[in-house]
Design a protein around this motif. Structure first.
Motif, short mmCIF file in Angstrom:
data_model
loop_
_atom_site.label_atom_id
_atom_site.label_comp_id
_atom_site.label_asym_id
_atom_site.label_seq_id
_atom_site.Cartn_x
_atom_site.Cartn_y
_atom_site.Cartn_z
N THR A 72 0.88 -1.21 -0.01
CA THR A 72 0.02 -0.08 0.00
C THR A 72 0.69 1.20 0.00
O THR A 72 0.62 2.20 -0.80
CB THR A 72 -0.87 0.03 1.23
N LEU A 73 2.05 1.33 0.84
CA LEU A 73 2.60 2.59 0.93
C LEU A 73 3.37 2.57 -0.50
O LEU A 73 3.78 3.81 -1.09
CB LEU A 73 3.85 2.21 2.04
N ARG A 74 4.05 1.41 -1.19
CA ARG A 74 4.53 1.57 -2.46
C ARG A 74 3.58 2.17 -3.45
O ARG A 74 4.02 2.97 -4.17
CB ARG A 74 5.09 0.15 -2.90
N ARG A 75 2.48 1.83 -3.35
CA ARG A 75 1.37 2.18 -4.48
C ARG A 75 0.94 3.85 -4.14
O ARG A 75 0.77 4.30 -5.07
CB ARG A 75 -0.02 1.01 -4.32
N GLU A 76 0.86 4.00 -2.92
CA GLU A 76 0.41 5.39 -2.65
C GLU A 76 1.46 6.42 -2.36
O GLU A 76 0.96 7.48 -2.48
CB GLU A 76 -0.64 5.18 -1.17
N VAL A 80 0.72 10.44 -2.80
CA VAL A 80 0.54 11.53 -1.76
C VAL A 80 1.83 12.27 -1.72
O VAL A 80 1.75 13.49 -1.39
CB VAL A 80 0.59 10.62 -0.60
N TRP A 81 3.12 11.86 -1.86
CA TRP A 81 4.43 12.77 -1.72
C TRP A 81 4.94 13.03 -2.98
O TRP A 81 5.99 13.63 -2.89
CB TRP A 81 5.24 11.97 -0.60
N GLY A 82 4.61 12.57 -3.89
CA GLY A 82 5.31 12.74 -5.31
C GLY A 82 5.99 11.70 -5.75
O GLY A 82 6.54 10.81 -4.86
N ALA A 83 6.30 11.76 -6.87
CA ALA A 83 7.14 10.56 -7.88
C ALA A 83 8.38 10.51 -7.15
O ALA A 83 9.33 9.40 -7.22
CB ALA A 83 7.03 10.71 -9.18
#
Length: 92
Positions: A72-76, A80-83
């Motif tokens: 989920t963190l990898r996907r989001e 959320v924070w930019g590429a």
């Protein structure tokens, strides 16, 4: 008090979210303390019970929760924070 001050979702919920959290298995509550995401009691319990139902152990269920959180963190993270946000692929 006017009804429009209440959340429309409040009607959908049955019971207290804290009581649902307090009824979670102790190992699952300990995992939630250190979770990076704000998991709901229902979502973690669903994954926990599914792992145990499939013949897994508590440690396997915790590993599955860790993997779900990392995914989920990898996907989001980019959304959320930019590429350019550094997401560690080898995080535990």
């Amino acid at each position: 008090m006017p009804q429009n001050l209440r959340s429309p979702r409040a009607r959908w919920r049955k019971g207290s979210p804290m009581q649902r959290h307090d009824r979670l298995p102790p190992a699952l509550r300990r995992w939630l303390i250190h979770a990076a995401l704000p998991w709901s009691a229902a979502s973690v319990l669903h994954l926990w019970q599914r792992t145990l139902r499939e013949g897994g152990s508590e440690s396997l269920a915790l590993q599955r929760l860790d993997a779900a959180e990392r995914a989920t963190l990898r996907r989001e993270a980019p959304r959320v924070w930019g590429a350019a946000y550094p997401v560690c692929e080898n995080s535990p």
